[in-house]
Write an enzyme that holds these catalytic residues in place. Structure first.
Site, mmCIF file in Angstrom:
data_model
loop_
_atom_site.group_PDB
_atom_site.id
_atom_site.type_symbol
_atom_site.label_atom_id
_atom_site.label_comp_id
_atom_site.label_asym_id
_atom_site.label_seq_id
_atom_site.Cartn_x
_atom_site.Cartn_y
_atom_site.Cartn_z
ATOM 1 N N LYS A 1 60.305 17.787 43.052
ATOM 2 C CA LYS A 1 60.803 19.159 43.137
ATOM 3 C C LYS A 1 59.721 20.080 43.665
ATOM 4 C CE LYS A 1 59.270 19.653 38.457
ATOM 5 N NZ LYS A 1 58.137 20.560 38.727
ATOM 6 N N CYS B 1 56.898 24.249 33.644
ATOM 7 C CA CYS B 1 57.922 23.260 33.984
ATOM 8 C C CYS B 1 58.654 22.709 32.766
ATOM 9 C CB CYS B 1 57.306 22.160 34.837
ATOM 10 S SG CYS B 1 56.840 22.815 36.464
ATOM 11 N N ASP C 1 55.982 17.544 40.554
ATOM 12 C CA ASP C 1 55.795 18.670 41.445
ATOM 13 C C ASP C 1 55.463 18.060 42.810
ATOM 14 O OD1 ASP C 1 56.084 21.316 40.664
ATOM 15 O OD2 ASP C 1 53.938 21.734 40.648
ATOM 16 N N HIS D 1 54.871 19.596 46.334
ATOM 17 C CA HIS D 1 54.795 20.775 47.200
ATOM 18 C C HIS D 1 54.294 20.445 48.600
ATOM 19 C CE1 HIS D 1 55.531 23.376 43.814
ATOM 20 N NE2 HIS D 1 54.448 23.005 43.178
ATOM 21 N N ASP E 1 56.208 16.175 34.983
ATOM 22 C CA ASP E 1 54.980 16.482 35.739
ATOM 23 C C ASP E 1 53.669 15.973 35.125
ATOM 24 O OD1 ASP E 1 56.962 17.808 37.071
ATOM 25 O OD2 ASP E 1 55.962 19.744 37.145
HETATM 26 C C1 VGL Z 1 53.644 23.726 36.900
HETATM 27 C C2 VGL Z 1 52.453 25.594 37.467
HETATM 28 C C3 VGL Z 1 52.755 25.399 38.778
HETATM 29 C C4 VGL Z 1 54.102 22.776 35.822
HETATM 30 C C5 VGL Z 1 53.966 23.524 38.216
HETATM 31 O O1 VGL Z 1 54.278 21.577 36.113
HETATM 32 O O2 VGL Z 1 54.261 23.227 34.684
HETATM 33 N N1 VGL Z 1 52.906 24.767 36.533
HETATM 34 N N2 VGL Z 1 53.512 24.361 39.152
HETATM 35 ZN ZN ZN Z 2 53.802 23.727 41.183
#
Ligand code: VGL
Ligand code: ZN
Length: 196
Positions: free
Chosen positions: A101, A149, A57, A59, A14
């Site tokens: 994801k 993550c 990420d 979404h 991420d």
């Molecule tokens: C993440 C918070 C929400 C991360 C992803 O990549 O660590 N943290 N979504």
């Molecule tokens: Zn997230």
């Protein structure tokens, strides 16, 4: 520095604008250092013939993951948006797979698995199959964020039987509560991973 060979995969978690760029909606302090250190690992991994994979990420615009929809987080990592793009300073290995994801309303913290929001069941992302197909035995993890993550990816990696290493200088924590990053490292160690 971790050792890399054809049975090792570097999973870069991420490193997207929303987490890694100061204008991102969920900017993680220390991201620049994590990127610089991650780039060194990517170069070494490629030299050693290891697979490099990037998670993102990814979404929908509305998901129970977001505060606006009843969750905790500001809107981030929306599929196809600038915030979901990998940070421009991150070295991108040619042809390297990207694992997306957190689509379909799951939190999707781990690069290996996500919970189906309808059935509640844990399902695999394509990363697991990808690593198994290549005979990968060791996983090295860098990226953001330590307490979400990176942590969940490392715990899954251990659970799936990969010898797992997390590079301490190549990660950084959100720290919603002070100490979250340290607690995450303890949990990662507890699960059997090496913190290097
Ligand atoms: C993440 C918070 C929400 C991360 C992803 O990549 O660590 N943290 N979504
Ligand atoms: Zn997230």
């Amino acid at each position: 520095m971790a050792d890399y060979d054809g049975r090792t995969a570097l999973v870069v978690v991420d490193v997207q604008n929303d987490f890694a760029h100061p204008d991102g909606s969920l900017y993680v302090d220390g991201a620049a250092g994590a990127i610089a250190r991650t780039n060194e690992e990517i170069a070494r991994a490629l030299e050693g013939g290891a697979l490099v994979a990037y998670s993102q990420d990814w979404h929908p615009e509305h998901t129970p993951h977001f505060a606006q929809d009843g969750g905790v987080w500001p809107v981030h990592g929306v599929a196809g948006s600038w915030g979901a793009e990998l940070h421009a300073d991150l070295a991108i290995a040619e042809g390297a797979p990207r694992v997306r994801k957190g689509a379909d309303g799951s939190d999707g913290y781990s690069a290996f698995s996500q919970r189906d929001p309808r059935s509640g069941e844990q399902e695999a992302t394509e990363l697991q199959a990808l690593l198994h197909d290549r005979g990968v035995e060791r996983v090295v993890i860098t990226g953001l964020a330590t307490d979400y993550c990176v942590k969940e990816t490392a715990l899954d990696s251990c659970r799936l039987g990969f010898a797992t290493t997390v590079i301490a200088e190549a990660i950084s924590a959100v720290n919603l509560e002070p100490g979250d990053g340290e607690r995450a490292l303890a949990a990662i160690r507890e699960a059997g991973a090496t913190i290097e």
